[in-house]
Design a protein around this motif. Structure first.
Motif, PDB file in Angstrom:
ATOM      1  N   ARG A  95       0.803  -1.225   0.000  1.00 19.70           N
ATOM      2  CA  ARG A  95       0.000   0.000   0.000  1.00 19.70           C
ATOM      3  C   ARG A  95       0.833   1.272   0.000  1.00 19.70           C
ATOM      4  NH1 ARG A  95      -5.034  -1.146   4.219  1.00 19.70           N
ATOM      5  NH2 ARG A  95      -5.633  -3.196   3.396  1.00 19.70           N
ATOM      6  N   VAL A  96       2.073   1.186   0.455  1.00 24.28           N
ATOM      7  CA  VAL A  96       2.936   2.367   0.533  1.00 24.28           C
ATOM      8  C   VAL A  96       4.069   2.211  -0.473  1.00 24.28           C
ATOM      9  CG1 VAL A  96       4.432   3.757   1.999  1.00 24.28           C
ATOM     10  CG2 VAL A  96       2.392   2.679   2.978  1.00 24.28           C
ATOM     11  N   ASP A  97       4.072   3.045  -1.503  1.00 22.20           N
ATOM     12  CA  ASP A  97       5.125   2.931  -2.518  1.00 22.20           C
ATOM     13  C   ASP A  97       6.239   3.949  -2.314  1.00 22.20           C
ATOM     14  OD1 ASP A  97       3.794   5.218  -3.164  1.00 22.20           O
ATOM     15  OD2 ASP A  97       3.216   4.618  -5.194  1.00 22.20           O
ATOM     16  N   ASP A  98       6.196   4.669  -1.210  1.00 22.81           N
ATOM     17  CA  ASP A  98       7.219   5.656  -0.878  1.00 22.81           C
ATOM     18  C   ASP A  98       8.178   5.037   0.137  1.00 22.81           C
ATOM     19  OD1 ASP A  98       8.739   7.694   0.189  1.00 22.81           O
ATOM     20  OD2 ASP A  98       7.077   9.097   0.442  1.00 22.81           O
ATOM     21  N   PRO A  99       9.399   4.661  -0.261  1.00 23.94           N
ATOM     22  CA  PRO A  99      10.314   3.990   0.667  1.00 23.94           C
ATOM     23  C   PRO A  99      10.597   4.784   1.927  1.00 23.94           C
ATOM     24  CG  PRO A  99      11.144   3.880  -1.587  1.00 23.94           C
ATOM     25  CD  PRO A  99       9.991   4.827  -1.604  1.00 23.94           C
ATOM     26  N   GLY A 100      10.597   6.100   1.818  1.00 22.75           N
ATOM     27  CA  GLY A 100      10.883   6.913   2.989  1.00 22.75           C
ATOM     28  C   GLY A 100       9.856   6.754   4.092  1.00 22.75           C
ATOM     29  N   ARG A 101       8.615   6.464   3.738  1.00 21.26           N
ATOM     30  CA  ARG A 101       7.554   6.360   4.740  1.00 21.26           C
ATOM     31  C   ARG A 101       7.606   5.046   5.509  1.00 21.26           C
ATOM     32  NH1 ARG A 101       1.930   6.929   2.752  1.00 21.26           N
ATOM     33  NH2 ARG A 101       1.522   7.226   4.975  1.00 21.26           N
ATOM     34  N   CYS A 161      13.446 -14.169   3.377  1.00 25.31           N
ATOM     35  CA  CYS A 161      13.154 -13.582   4.682  1.00 25.31           C
ATOM     36  C   CYS A 161      11.816 -12.845   4.684  1.00 25.31           C
ATOM     37  CB  CYS A 161      14.271 -12.621   5.069  1.00 25.31           C
ATOM     38  SG  CYS A 161      13.963 -11.744   6.603  1.00 25.31           S
ATOM     39  N   PRO A 162      10.811 -13.355   5.404  1.00 24.93           N
ATOM     40  CA  PRO A 162       9.495 -12.692   5.404  1.00 24.93           C
ATOM     41  C   PRO A 162       9.492 -11.404   6.212  1.00 24.93           C
ATOM     42  CG  PRO A 162       9.483 -14.530   6.932  1.00 24.93           C
ATOM     43  CD  PRO A 162      10.826 -14.555   6.246  1.00 24.93           C
ATOM     44  N   GLU A 163      10.495 -11.202   7.073  1.00 23.83           N
ATOM     45  CA  GLU A 163      10.553 -10.001   7.884  1.00 23.83           C
ATOM     46  C   GLU A 163      11.039  -8.802   7.067  1.00 23.83           C
ATOM     47  OE1 GLU A 163       9.553 -10.157  10.920  1.00 23.83           O
ATOM     48  OE2 GLU A 163       9.833 -12.231  11.598  1.00 23.83           O
ATOM     49  N   LEU A 164      12.028  -9.020   6.220  1.00 25.69           N
ATOM     50  CA  LEU A 164      12.704  -7.916   5.545  1.00 25.69           C
ATOM     51  C   LEU A 164      12.436  -7.833   4.051  1.00 25.69           C
ATOM     52  CD1 LEU A 164      14.659  -5.582   6.135  1.00 25.69           C
ATOM     53  CD2 LEU A 164      16.553  -7.160   5.691  1.00 25.69           C
ATOM     54  N   SER A 165      12.134  -8.959   3.403  1.00 20.09           N
ATOM     55  CA  SER A 165      11.968  -8.975   1.946  1.00 20.09           C
ATOM     56  C   SER A 165      10.983  -7.926   1.425  1.00 20.09           C
ATOM     57  CB  SER A 165      11.534 -10.364   1.477  1.00 20.09           C
ATOM     58  OG  SER A 165      12.582 -11.285   1.604  1.00 20.09           O
ATOM     59  N   PRO A 166       9.808  -7.750   2.046  1.00 20.61           N
ATOM     60  CA  PRO A 166       8.881  -6.746   1.504  1.00 20.61           C
ATOM     61  C   PRO A 166       9.481  -5.344   1.463  1.00 20.61           C
ATOM     62  CG  PRO A 166       7.761  -8.185   3.056  1.00 20.61           C
ATOM     63  CD  PRO A 166       9.218  -8.472   3.191  1.00 20.61           C
ATOM     64  N   TYR A 167      10.244  -4.987   2.486  1.00 24.72           N
ATOM     65  CA  TYR A 167      10.839  -3.648   2.532  1.00 24.72           C
ATOM     66  C   TYR A 167      11.971  -3.514   1.508  1.00 24.72           C
ATOM     67  CZ  TYR A 167       8.226  -3.560   6.883  1.00 24.72           C
ATOM     68  OH  TYR A 167       7.228  -3.622   7.810  1.00 24.72           O
ATOM     69  N   ILE A 168      12.733  -4.582   1.332  1.00 24.70           N
ATOM     70  CA  ILE A 168      13.812  -4.539   0.339  1.00 24.70           C
ATOM     71  C   ILE A 168      13.239  -4.367  -1.064  1.00 24.70           C
ATOM     72  CG2 ILE A 168      15.633  -5.904  -0.747  1.00 24.70           C
ATOM     73  CD1 ILE A 168      16.320  -7.061   1.928  1.00 24.70           C
ATOM     74  N   ARG A 169      12.124  -5.041  -1.351  1.00 26.58           N
ATOM     75  CA  ARG A 169      11.513  -4.907  -2.679  1.00 26.58           C
ATOM     76  C   ARG A 169      11.081  -3.468  -2.952  1.00 26.58           C
ATOM     77  NH1 ARG A 169       8.871  -9.918  -1.356  1.00 26.58           N
ATOM     78  NH2 ARG A 169       6.958  -8.766  -0.899  1.00 26.58           N
ATOM     79  N   VAL A 170      10.556  -2.791  -1.921  1.00 27.78           N
ATOM     80  CA  VAL A 170      10.133  -1.400  -2.093  1.00 27.78           C
ATOM     81  C   VAL A 170      11.340  -0.470  -2.216  1.00 27.78           C
ATOM     82  CG1 VAL A 170       8.926   0.534  -1.006  1.00 27.78           C
ATOM     83  CG2 VAL A 170       7.934  -1.747  -0.906  1.00 27.78           C
ATOM     84  N   ALA A 171      12.359  -0.702  -1.397  1.00 28.78           N
ATOM     85  CA  ALA A 171      13.531   0.180  -1.390  1.00 28.78           C
ATOM     86  C   ALA A 171      14.423  -0.007  -2.617  1.00 28.78           C
ATOM     87  CB  ALA A 171      14.345  -0.043  -0.123  1.00 28.78           C
ATOM     88  N   PHE A 172      14.422  -1.234  -3.185  1.00 31.79           N
ATOM     89  CA  PHE A 172      15.278  -1.540  -4.342  1.00 31.79           C
ATOM     90  C   PHE A 172      14.421  -2.031  -5.510  1.00 31.79           C
ATOM     91  CE2 PHE A 172      17.922  -1.912  -0.604  1.00 31.79           C
ATOM     92  CZ  PHE A 172      19.164  -1.420  -0.979  1.00 31.79           C
ATOM     93  N   PRO A 173      13.497  -1.205  -6.014  1.00 34.97           N
ATOM     94  CA  PRO A 173      12.577  -1.689  -7.062  1.00 34.97           C
ATOM     95  C   PRO A 173      13.274  -2.055  -8.366  1.00 34.97           C
ATOM     96  CG  PRO A 173      12.437   0.701  -6.842  1.00 34.97           C
ATOM     97  CD  PRO A 173      13.282   0.211  -5.696  1.00 34.97           C
ATOM     98  N   GLY A 174      14.436  -1.464  -8.625  1.00 29.09           N
ATOM     99  CA  GLY A 174      15.154  -1.762  -9.862  1.00 29.09           C
ATOM    100  C   GLY A 174      16.423  -2.545  -9.638  1.00 29.09           C
ATOM    101  N   GLY A 175      16.508  -3.233  -8.482  1.00 31.65           N
ATOM    102  CA  GLY A 175      17.717  -3.974  -8.174  1.00 31.65           C
ATOM    103  C   GLY A 175      18.785  -3.075  -7.567  1.00 31.65           C
ATOM    104  N   TRP A 176      20.044  -3.453  -7.756  1.00 34.35           N
ATOM    105  CA  TRP A 176      21.161  -2.717  -7.154  1.00 34.35           C
ATOM    106  C   TRP A 176      21.281  -1.326  -7.796  1.00 34.35           C
ATOM    107  CZ3 TRP A 176      22.919  -3.597  -2.703  1.00 34.35           C
ATOM    108  CH2 TRP A 176      24.178  -3.150  -2.275  1.00 34.35           C
ATOM    109  N   PRO A 177      21.361  -0.256  -6.998  1.00 33.40           N
ATOM    110  CA  PRO A 177      21.329   1.100  -7.560  1.00 33.40           C
ATOM    111  C   PRO A 177      22.667   1.549  -8.143  1.00 33.40           C
ATOM    112  CG  PRO A 177      21.576   1.225  -5.189  1.00 33.40           C
ATOM    113  CD  PRO A 177      21.406  -0.237  -5.518  1.00 33.40           C
ATOM    114  N   ARG A 178      22.591   2.435  -9.119  1.00 29.28           N
ATOM    115  CA  ARG A 178      23.788   3.117  -9.606  1.00 29.28           C
ATOM    116  C   ARG A 178      24.219   4.141  -8.557  1.00 29.28           C
ATOM    117  NH1 ARG A 178      20.094   3.816 -13.428  1.00 29.28           N
ATOM    118  NH2 ARG A 178      20.166   6.082 -13.107  1.00 29.28           N
ATOM    119  N   ALA A 179      25.490   4.503  -8.575  1.00 28.29           N
ATOM    120  CA  ALA A 179      26.033   5.412  -7.557  1.00 28.29           C
ATOM    121  C   ALA A 179      25.290   6.734  -7.515  1.00 28.29           C
ATOM    122  CB  ALA A 179      27.518   5.645  -7.813  1.00 28.29           C
ATOM    123  N   GLU A 180      24.843   7.228  -8.663  1.00 28.75           N
ATOM    124  CA  GLU A 180      24.178   8.529  -8.705  1.00 28.75           C
ATOM    125  C   GLU A 180      22.695   8.447  -8.335  1.00 28.75           C
ATOM    126  OE1 GLU A 180      24.092   6.849 -12.928  1.00 28.75           O
ATOM    127  OE2 GLU A 180      25.475   6.929 -11.208  1.00 28.75           O
TER     128      GLU A 180
END
Length: 381
Positions: free
Chosen positions: A96-102, A120-139
């Motif tokens: 329901r929340v697509d804003d990782p900051g919230r 991991c059912p505890e952390l996986s949902p948050y990781i999916r929201v925080a990393f929607p495109g996989g590993w981020p570029r430095a910028e």
């Protein structure tokens, strides 16, 4: 005031209403976290801002939801969940929340139970929201991503032993499973102008104490082995400073095990009077350091490092008690029978999931005359 049995029946009814397409929004402001959570989970309230806010705040102290629904027992509410109710809570709030900051605060709280299962059912949902495109570029690194990276790399125990659960959680999301890569992300420079969603805000007062323990106790942080001892020692010092020679307020502290201690005060009580939207002083002492007076504010600080706290106070011939689980009240102060005299008792159980493995209250604190350590009294083998 409803009983625990009535509360559980109400939770079942709210889950049933939600399952059948109902909108139980009248219960979103209930004092009970289980009732609020069960109402907010209703699929028909998926776009309701108030319901989403209930779930978002509850997710940062998710174990109180488990406890409210009787997880570990035979509560009929549990048939609506697969595994602990907090797993469903995490999945729904992230959907329901697509804003990782919230949800950064909830992700930060979930780190202590990371990689115990695959995935991991505890952390996986948050990781999916925080990393929607996989590993981020430095910028393109965000604060939400760095919050998770810093939390993971700060916990050495997560990178030791069998890597099966860690690998099964991270690789399917296109993320590395080695400490070095996550440490590099945690230490990377942020973009010059992060947006509002990239700012980690700790809203819960007790969670704020956990996030910066060095501001409240004489320890460098979570991994400092002095932390458990400092929590107890500074509680004792504050009570000694305020009540050391006051015979009207007799007190003592008993250390029962490596992670459990009890404070007892005779001659003073903590008011249990409360009303909707207005916390009692007992609740304030257990959950809100900024609102408590000396020396009780030290009780609040100690409670911030606990998985559970039980407060009991008595005055005017009546007793009241309140339980706090995972930094949140499980219920308002409730009547606990008749009791003569005036006083209170606070039982602290340190959060051994949050503290590093092997953490313990040190021996020797009973050198203070008001401190008793039951471990010292046991015969040595």
């Amino acid at each position: 005031m409803r009983s625990r049995a009535e509360q559980k029946r109400l939770c079942v009814e709210l889950l049933r209403i939600g399952e059948s397409g109902g909108e139980p929004r009248d219960w979103l402001e209930d004092e009970d976290p289980g009732v609020r959570g069960c109402a907010a989970l209703a699929p028909a309230l998926a776009s309701d801002r108030a319901a989403t806010e209930v779930l978002r705040r509850l997710a940062s102290s998710a174990r109180v939801f488990d406890c409210a629904l009787g997880y570990g027992g035979d509560s009929p509410a549990l048939r609506y969940f697969v595994g602990p109710p907090r797993w469903t809570l995490a999945e729904v709030v992230c959907a329901r929340v697509d804003d990782p900051g919230r949800i950064s605060e909830a992700a930060h709280a979930a780190l202590q139970r990371a990689f115990r299962r695959s995935p991991c059912p505890e952390l996986s949902p948050y990781i999916r929201v925080a990393f929607p495109g996989g590993w981020p570029r430095a910028e393109a690194i965000t604060s939400a991503q760095q919050t998770i990276a810093r939390g993971l790399t700060a916990r050495s125990e997560l990178w030791q032993g069998n890597a099966e659960h860690r690998v099964a959680t991270l690789r399917p999301l296109g993320l590395p499973d080695d400490w070095a890569a996550w440490h590099k992300l945690a230490q990377s420079a942020m973009p010059d102008d992060p947006g509002p969603a990239d700012i980690l805000v700790i809203e819960d007062p007790l969670q704020a104490v956990r996030t910066g323990p060095q501001l409240y106790v004489d320890a460098a942080g979570r991994s400092d082995p002095r932390l458990p001892g400092a929590i107890v020692t500074q509680l004792v010092e504050e009570f000694a400073r305020c009540h050391g020679t006051d015979e009207s307020a007799r007190w003592n502290l008993t250390i029962e095990s490596r992670g459990r201690f009890v404070l007892e005060v005779d001659g003073m009580a903590l008011s249990a009077e409360w009303a909707p939207r207005r916390r009692s002083y007992l609740t304030t002492v257990l959950t809100f350091p900024q609102g408590a007076r000396a020396p009780e504010w030290r009780i609040s600080v100690a409670a911030a490092f606990c998985a559970g706290v039980l407060g009991r106070t008595w005055y005017g011939g009546r007793a009241f008690e309140q339980e706090v689980v995972d930094l949140r009240p499980l219920h308002p102060p409730t009547p606990a029978g008749e009791m003569h005299g005036t006083g209170y008792r606070i039982e602290f159980d340190l959060d051994m999931e949050w503290l590093p493995p092997g953490s313990a209250i040190p021996l020797g604190l009973d050198a203070h005359p008001r401190v008793h350590d039951l471990r010292s009294a046991r015969p040595q083998r």
